[in-house]
Design a protein around this motif. Structure first.
Motif, mmCIF file in Angstrom:
data_model
loop_
_atom_site.group_PDB
_atom_site.id
_atom_site.type_symbol
_atom_site.label_atom_id
_atom_site.label_comp_id
_atom_site.label_asym_id
_atom_site.label_seq_id
_atom_site.Cartn_x
_atom_site.Cartn_y
_atom_site.Cartn_z
ATOM 1 N N SER A 2 51.761 57.793 -53.960
ATOM 2 C CA SER A 2 51.624 58.296 -52.607
ATOM 3 C C SER A 2 50.522 57.557 -51.854
ATOM 4 C CB SER A 2 51.341 59.800 -52.639
ATOM 5 O OG SER A 2 50.148 60.063 -53.378
ATOM 6 N N GLU A 6 50.992 55.657 -48.358
ATOM 7 C CA GLU A 6 50.101 55.964 -47.239
ATOM 8 C C GLU A 6 49.474 54.701 -46.658
ATOM 9 O OE1 GLU A 6 46.839 59.414 -46.917
ATOM 10 O OE2 GLU A 6 46.199 57.723 -48.154
ATOM 11 N N ASN A 182 53.372 61.494 -46.884
ATOM 12 C CA ASN A 182 52.296 61.647 -47.849
ATOM 13 C C ASN A 182 51.659 63.024 -47.754
ATOM 14 O OD1 ASN A 182 50.281 60.399 -49.775
ATOM 15 N ND2 ASN A 182 48.931 61.044 -48.139
ATOM 16 N N CYS A 185 54.095 65.513 -49.577
ATOM 17 C CA CYS A 185 54.228 65.329 -51.025
ATOM 18 C C CYS A 185 52.911 65.011 -51.705
ATOM 19 C CB CYS A 185 55.221 64.201 -51.317
ATOM 20 S SG CYS A 185 56.860 64.502 -50.626
ATOM 21 N N GLY A 186 51.795 65.177 -51.014
ATOM 22 C CA GLY A 186 50.504 64.854 -51.610
ATOM 23 C C GLY A 186 50.028 65.956 -52.522
#
Length: 236
Positions: A2, A6, A182, A185-186
């Motif tokens: 991720s 990003e 990001n 799903c971070g």
């Protein structure tokens, strides 16, 4: 993974903003067409700010549009949208620096950085949409005049600046989408505690209390040996 997405989205959005900045002052937003003309003595090319004419010898003269209020409505709207796109993209770059996890600027908590990165991504998406609307509107007006058989003025074709602007808007939208992805799903975990945080107390391993009873060692076998029972004279 991720963090890589990003960072890739940030640089993609930065490239889109740079290309939007090149598109705005570009001279070739539209170029006069040679379709249906037998003899062409000059070529006219325009952008949002001025119009230029060049002859067969390569000498060209430019004139700025005399009055903003005398311009057509779509041209004024395209100017406003392009300037808005660049301002939003620049603000998105500043927020993106604070939101990237590879930087130590701003908050050290991951979920806060993710929110700032998502805000930056939203700004880049809006900037890309503004640029896309402005360029598509301008191109739509060109094609409408080109295919209108009753249009009395000069007909134009799409210039190279429009294709550059479409690519720039698409890069801004994709870069902003990566930053927002990001955030969704971070990780929600916080980073390891820092020594600067006064609230962090180091963990100490609990020790088992020792008993107060003394342990007596068994008697030594040396005292029971035959050497200790008999004197030295026995072996002489």
């Amino acid at each position: 993974m991720s963090m890589a997405v990003e960072t890739f989205g940030y640089f993609m959005a930065a490239l889109g903003l740079l290309m939007l900045g090149v598109t705005l002052p570009h001279s070739y937003w539209r170029v006069s067409t040679v379709h249906g003309s037998v003899i062409t003595t000059n070529t006219i090319f325009e952008n949002l700010w001025y119009s230029c004419a060049t002859d067969s010898l390569g000498v060209y003269n430019c004139r700025e549009f005399p009055s903003m209020l005398a311009l057509s409505g779509y041209l004024q709207a395209c100017r406003a949208l392009m300037i808005t796109a660049i301002l939003l993209g620049f603000l998105g770059l500043l927020l993106g620096i604070l939101g990237l996890r590879c930087t130590n600027i701003g908050s050290r908590l991951l979920f806060r950085k993710a929110k700032v990165a998502a805000a930056a991504g939203s700004l880049h998406i809006v900037a890309g949409l503004c640029g896309m609307v402005a360029i598509s509107w301008y191109a739509s007006n060109i094609t409408k005049e080109f295919f209108d058989p009753l249009f009395p003025g000069t007909k134009y074709e799409l210039g190279s600046a429009l294709y550059l602007g479409w690519s720039a808007s698409l890069l801004s939208i994709l870069g902003g989408s990566c930053l927002c992805f990001n955030c969704c799903c971070g990780e929600d975990e916080d980073p390891a505690p820092d020594a600067r945080n006064s609230s962090w107390v180091p963990y100490k391993v609990a020790t088992k209390p020792t008993s107060n009873h003394t342990v007596r060692l068994p008697p030594s076998d040396e005292g029971d040996s035959s050497f200790g029972k008999y004197g030295k004279n026995v072996y002489v």
